[in-house]
Design a protein around this motif. Sequence first.
Motif, short mmCIF file in Angstrom:
data_model
loop_
_atom_site.label_atom_id
_atom_site.label_comp_id
_atom_site.label_asym_id
_atom_site.label_seq_id
_atom_site.Cartn_x
_atom_site.Cartn_y
_atom_site.Cartn_z
N PHE A 1 -7.09 0.92 7.13
CA PHE A 1 -7.07 2.37 6.89
C PHE A 1 -6.22 2.70 5.67
N LEU A 2 -5.01 2.12 5.61
CA LEU A 2 -4.02 2.49 4.59
C LEU A 2 -4.44 2.07 3.18
N ASP A 3 -4.97 0.88 3.03
CA ASP A 3 -5.33 0.38 1.70
C ASP A 3 -6.31 1.30 0.97
N PRO A 4 -7.43 1.69 1.58
CA PRO A 4 -8.33 2.58 0.85
C PRO A 4 -7.74 3.96 0.60
N VAL A 5 -6.88 4.44 1.51
CA VAL A 5 -6.22 5.73 1.27
C VAL A 5 -5.32 5.64 0.04
N ALA A 6 -4.56 4.55 -0.05
CA ALA A 6 -3.68 4.35 -1.21
C ALA A 6 -4.50 4.29 -2.50
N ASP A 7 -5.62 3.57 -2.45
CA ASP A 7 -6.48 3.47 -3.63
C ASP A 7 -7.00 4.85 -4.04
N LYS A 8 -7.46 5.61 -3.07
CA LYS A 8 -8.02 6.94 -3.37
C LYS A 8 -6.97 7.86 -3.96
N LEU A 9 -5.78 7.84 -3.39
CA LEU A 9 -4.72 8.70 -3.92
C LEU A 9 -4.38 8.31 -5.36
N LEU A 10 -4.26 7.01 -5.62
CA LEU A 10 -3.93 6.56 -6.96
C LEU A 10 -5.04 6.90 -7.95
N SER B 1 0.84 -1.21 0.00
CA SER B 1 0.00 0.00 0.00
C SER B 1 0.87 1.25 0.00
N LEU B 2 1.95 1.23 0.76
CA LEU B 2 2.87 2.38 0.77
C LEU B 2 3.56 2.56 -0.57
N ILE B 3 3.89 1.47 -1.23
CA ILE B 3 4.48 1.55 -2.57
C ILE B 3 3.47 2.18 -3.53
N ARG B 4 2.19 1.80 -3.40
CA ARG B 4 1.14 2.39 -4.24
C ARG B 4 1.05 3.89 -4.01
N ILE B 5 1.15 4.30 -2.76
CA ILE B 5 1.13 5.73 -2.45
C ILE B 5 2.35 6.43 -3.06
N ALA B 6 3.52 5.80 -2.95
CA ALA B 6 4.75 6.39 -3.48
C ALA B 6 4.71 6.49 -5.01
N SER B 7 3.91 5.67 -5.66
CA SER B 7 3.85 5.72 -7.12
C SER B 7 3.06 6.94 -7.62
N VAL B 8 2.24 7.53 -6.77
CA VAL B 8 1.36 8.62 -7.20
C VAL B 8 2.14 9.84 -7.72
#
Length: 182
Positions: free
Chosen positions: A64-73, A8-15
């Motif tokens: 908490f983190l997974d949906p936040v990562a999805d929303k940011l992406l 999930s953090l990697i997904r956030i970092a990809s944004v």
Amino acid sequence: MNWPNRLSLIRIASVPVLTVLLIMDGLPWARYAALLLFILAAITDFVDGWMARKYNIVTNFGKFLDPVADKLLVLSTMIMLTWHGLLPAWLVVTVLFRELAVDGLRLVAVEQGRVIAAGKLGKLKTILQMVMLIAHLVYFARFPLLQTLARWLLVPSQLAVLVMTVWSGVDYFVRNREVLHD
């Protein structure tokens, strides 16, 4: 930190990287790289959920983190595609409104000591959003063989996302209405 949360953090970092690639749209390689990065980031969403369930490492932080990562992406990609004129702004505003409303519900639930995890309709909504965005990114990348197919998917995928966004948002409030009665 477990692997699903790392993904999930990697997904956030990809944004931010994805955003820069979408800004560099005059370069064909940047369009292809944006498509590839989005697909890889979307795959991490499925992998982290699978790993968390398979190895029984579901955590409140991960919920908490997974949906936040999805929303940011999803939202950052939608905003960039709107900037390029490929997505209507009203769709992005509808998705953003739903996400903020559901997050508000989750905050109220947290104050009551509850965690509201993503429901099945919310997961389906995310899948449809990612499929829609992949179609738009394929069209944006101008793949000669796939561009015509992608163009045919643009409007139907937008309508599917609109319906599922509203439906899943209403479902969250119906299923968790007791949170709002305190």
